[in-house]
Design an enzyme around this catalytic site. Sequence first.
Site, mmCIF file in Angstrom:
data_model
loop_
_atom_site.group_PDB
_atom_site.id
_atom_site.type_symbol
_atom_site.label_atom_id
_atom_site.label_comp_id
_atom_site.label_asym_id
_atom_site.label_seq_id
_atom_site.Cartn_x
_atom_site.Cartn_y
_atom_site.Cartn_z
ATOM 1 N N ASP A 25 0.647 -1.412 0.297
ATOM 2 C CA ASP A 25 0.312 -0.283 0.115
ATOM 3 C C ASP A 25 0.414 1.080 0.165
ATOM 4 O O ASP A 25 0.474 2.084 0.671
ATOM 5 C CB ASP A 25 -1.131 -0.042 1.924
ATOM 6 N N LYS A 130 -6.182 -4.462 -3.417
ATOM 7 C CA LYS A 130 -7.266 -5.434 -2.169
ATOM 8 C C LYS A 130 -7.728 -4.259 -1.574
ATOM 9 O O LYS A 130 -7.614 -3.611 -1.576
ATOM 10 C CB LYS A 130 -6.124 -5.882 -0.620
ATOM 11 N N CYS A 163 -2.755 -2.415 7.933
ATOM 12 C CA CYS A 163 -2.074 -3.040 6.663
ATOM 13 C C CYS A 163 -1.047 -4.429 6.928
ATOM 14 O O CYS A 163 -1.468 -5.470 6.201
ATOM 15 C CB CYS A 163 -2.637 -2.500 5.292
HETATM 16 C C1 C5J Z 1 -3.487 1.042 5.389
HETATM 17 C C2 C5J Z 1 -5.051 1.312 6.447
HETATM 18 N N1 C5J Z 1 -2.864 0.076 4.680
HETATM 19 N N2 C5J Z 1 -4.073 1.670 7.841
HETATM 20 N N3 C5J Z 1 -4.725 1.132 5.549
HETATM 21 O O1 C5J Z 1 -2.708 0.158 6.950
HETATM 22 O O2 C5J Z 1 -6.327 2.183 6.502
#
Ligand code: C5J
Length: 220
Positions: A25, A130, A163
């Site tokens: 991400d 995802k 995540c």
């Molecule tokens: C991730 C989030 N990528 N914190 N998403 O950690 O919402």
Amino acid sequence: MTLSVSAEPYDFTFDPATTALLIIDMQRDFVDRGGFGELLGNDVAPLRQVIAPIQRVLAAWRARGLFAIHTREGHRPDLSDCPPAKRARGNLAVGIGDQGPLGRVLVRGEGGHDIVDELRPLPGEPVVDKPGKGSFYATDLAGILASRRIYSLIVTGVTTEVCVHTTVREANDRGFECLVLSDCVGSYFPEFQSAALKMIAAQGGIFGWVAHSDQLLNAL
Ligand code: C5J
């Protein structure tokens, strides 16, 4: 070939041929101003600090012809894969699916959903989209890893306690060995960063191993 990385709670050993570098991400919605992370009230500066260390690891990994995978969190434009509970969470004035400074928030194809230029995937590096926090939930990641006979993951990305943690836990239950690179994962909250990394390596490596990226680069 087996390589050994000095790590917590003890050395992490892996065969590069059966190991993937997982970059979670690293998209503008989390690390750029105006994205989902900032709309949630966070300062994105701590997350931007992981870009350079990941770039260094990715360059070394690619130079050896090894396998890297990227993920992005986000939803279909019609939001049919976004649970209403996720959309409602936080009571945000501008939330998931709404128009924000980087386009529609956390929606596939929008500017904020894009991976940052510094870590742009190369052809041959799968990008897994995802809808959830975990990289295995409702994705084809498990199939991609199985077809490449991957058993170990070097884990990087954001955010450490959300995540990254969810993915490491999912991977652990699926039998993968995970090494998390402490300087290549980032959190908006210093106290969560520290606790989340401790949780992985505690109890004999209950979820996996933790090391600074210098240790991986030494091993490579
Ligand atoms: C991730 C989030 N990528 N914190 N998403 O950690 O919402």
